[in-house]
Design an enzyme around this catalytic site. Sequence first.
Site, short mmCIF file in Angstrom:
data_model
loop_
_atom_site.label_atom_id
_atom_site.label_comp_id
_atom_site.label_asym_id
_atom_site.label_seq_id
_atom_site.Cartn_x
_atom_site.Cartn_y
_atom_site.Cartn_z
N ASN A 173 0.73 -1.32 0.01
CA ASN A 173 -0.03 -0.02 -0.13
C ASN A 173 0.88 1.33 0.03
O ASN A 173 0.46 2.37 -0.61
CB ASN A 173 -0.97 0.16 1.31
CG ASN A 173 -0.29 -0.03 2.52
OD1 ASN A 173 0.72 -0.50 2.79
ND2 ASN A 173 -0.91 0.74 3.66
N ASP A 198 6.57 -6.43 -2.41
CA ASP A 198 5.42 -7.08 -2.69
C ASP A 198 5.24 -7.10 -4.14
O ASP A 198 5.38 -6.22 -4.66
CB ASP A 198 4.26 -6.61 -2.25
CG ASP A 198 2.80 -7.50 -2.18
OD1 ASP A 198 2.47 -7.26 -3.26
OD2 ASP A 198 2.51 -7.93 -1.29
N GLY A 246 2.62 -4.87 8.17
CA GLY A 246 1.22 -5.66 7.54
C GLY A 246 0.31 -5.85 8.66
O GLY A 246 0.17 -5.06 9.75
N GLU A 268 4.91 -3.06 12.57
CA GLU A 268 3.86 -2.06 12.58
C GLU A 268 2.71 -2.86 11.96
O GLU A 268 2.73 -2.99 10.71
CB GLU A 268 4.27 -0.80 11.65
CG GLU A 268 2.98 0.13 11.85
CD GLU A 268 3.38 1.36 11.32
OE1 GLU A 268 2.43 1.83 10.25
OE2 GLU A 268 4.05 2.16 11.78
N LEU A 269 1.49 -2.92 12.91
CA LEU A 269 0.52 -3.84 12.28
C LEU A 269 -0.88 -2.89 12.24
O LEU A 269 -0.94 -1.97 11.48
CB LEU A 269 0.26 -4.95 13.28
CG LEU A 269 1.81 -5.73 13.39
CD1 LEU A 269 1.69 -6.97 14.61
CD2 LEU A 269 2.30 -6.18 12.33
N GLU A 400 -10.53 -4.18 11.34
CA GLU A 400 -10.01 -3.12 10.38
C GLU A 400 -10.53 -3.38 9.04
O GLU A 400 -10.49 -4.73 8.27
CB GLU A 400 -8.44 -3.42 10.22
CG GLU A 400 -7.77 -2.16 9.52
CD GLU A 400 -6.29 -2.31 9.28
OE1 GLU A 400 -5.63 -1.38 9.29
OE2 GLU A 400 -6.05 -3.63 9.67
#
EC number: 1.2.1.16
Length: 537
Positions: A173, A198, A246, A268-269, A400
Site C-alpha cells: 500500500n 510485494d 502488515g 507495525e501492524l 479493520e
Amino acid sequence: MAHEHADLHDPETDPLATYVLEPDDVRPLLAHVVAGPGHATTTSTAPFTGSPVAAVPLTSVDDLPEAARRARAAQRTWAARPVTERAAVLLRAHDLLLERQSDVLDLLQVETGKARTHAWDEVGDVANAARYYALRARRLLAPRTVRGLFPPFTSARVLRHPVGVVAVITPWNYPLSLGLGDALPALVAGNAVLLRADPQTALTLLWSAELLADAGLPDDLLQVVVGGPDVGMGLLEHVDHAGFTGSTRSGRVVAARAGELGVPVTLELGGKNAMYVAADVDVEAVAEGAVRACFGSAGQLCASVERIYVHEDVREAFVDAFVRRTAALRLGAGLDYRADMGSLVGPAQLARVVEHVEDAVGHGATVLVGAEQRPDLGPYFYEPTVLADVPDGARLHREETFGPVVAVYPVASDDEAVAAMNDSDLGLVAAVWTRSAARGAALAARVRAGAVAVNDTHQLIWGTVGAPVGGVGASGYGRRHGREGLWETTWTQTVVAQRGVHTGRGVGMRQLEALGSEVRASVLTRLLRAERALRLP
C-alpha cells in the site's frame, strides 16, 4: 526512468485505456531484482484498469543465502566509513527523488491505484526522512559519555554499532514510504538492507534501488527481493534485524518465527483508528480534516481513521458537514492531480470492503453516503462511505476494513469518548479535535494509541519525522522515525575504563577489595549516601 509522463498516460484518451510500461522502461529496473537463473516471473495488474503492468522476476528462497552473503561483505566496508559519508548518500537521494518525482509518481499510481496527491505524500515523506536522518545521524549515533562509578577515576562510554544486515518487509500500500523510507535510517546507521517487495508494487521499489545507486550507494548494500510470505519469512534466517509492516495476523506469524531464530523485529501492524470530535469545535474545519483522515489512499493505510466519535451537541452539524464534503470528493483514474481519491488495489480488497459494508447494513447500520461500487471508473473503485448506527455485532465495528469506510458514533462526554476509543485491542494512531489546547493534550494522553494528533490527522504525526511512531497492543511494537527509528537497527556497547591502575593512584574495585569485605561495604555505603545527598544521578 527514460520515459516521459505522457508515455504512461495521455490526458486526451479514455481514462480506462490500458496503461503499459514499455520493455525499455522496465528492463533497467529489473536488473535490481535478486533472482537466480530459471526464475519464475509475476505480472501485477494496474488497479485503474485491471490490465497487466509488467513481468517481474520472482526471488526464490534459495536465492537468499547468496544475497545475504553479498550484503554482509558490503556492510563491513560501509560501516567503516564515516557517518558523514553515509549521510551524504541520503542527501543526494533526497535531491534525486524530488528531481525525478514525476517518474515514481507514475509508478506509484499505476501499481497502487491511489490518487496522485496521495502518491505525492509518499515522495514528500521519504524526502523528509532522508533529510532528517542525513542531518541528524552523526549526532544520534555518536558515542555517549556517562558518569563512571568512581569519578574522576572511572569513565564510561556507550557506543552504537550497526546490527549488520536488516530485512525490510514491505506491504503493497505504501511501497515508497515503507520500503525506501525504512531502508534509509538502516543504511545511514551502517547496515545493509534486504528489501522485500510485494509483487504488486515491485517496480516502485526497484526504481528506489536505482535511485540509491545513482545517489552513490555502493553495490549490494540494498538488494530487492520480490516475493510473497515465503520470501519474507525466509529472510528472517539470514538477517540480524527485521522490520515488518502488515496485518496483525501476519505480524504475529513473523514475530513467532523471529523469536525462534532470536532475531529482533519491529512490527507495525493493523489499526482501527479513532477520532473524537468534542462539543466546542468548528464543525466545518473538523469535517475537512476528517475527510483527509478517512479517505487518503482510499483508506488503504494502517493509520486511516475508521471510527469517529462525535459529541452529541455537535453530532448533527458535524455529520451534515462531513457527509457533504465526502459526497463532493472526485474519484478518478488518471496520472494527474484532478482526482481526490483513487481506486482500491484489487479484487480481494474490494471484496473485503463490500463484505464489511453489507454486513454492517445487514446488522442495522445506516448508509449516510457512498456504499456503491463504481465500475464506470475502473474495476475496483468504491465510493467513500460514511455509516451510522453500526452495532457492536457488525464486523466493521471492530475489524479493520482497510478501505474508504468510516462509522460515526455519538457520545455524551469526553470520558465516554475516551472509553470508546480505547475499546479495541488495536492502538496505532488516533485524533482529538477541540478548541482548547489544554483539553486536547489531556485527552490525547488518555488515549491508548502509539501517536495522537490534536486538531489534525495522521499526516501531521507522520510528517513530524523527528518523533517516533508505532503501535501498542495488537498494532505492534518498536518504532520508526525519530532517534528511536534509527536506533532500532543498532546495538549498544558499554565501555568502562579505570584510570591510574598501573600507577597505583586509581580508586576502583581492586583497591576496595584490598581493604576487605567489611570495609569495602562501609566505604560504598558512605559513597551511596553522599551521592544521594548531592543528588547525583
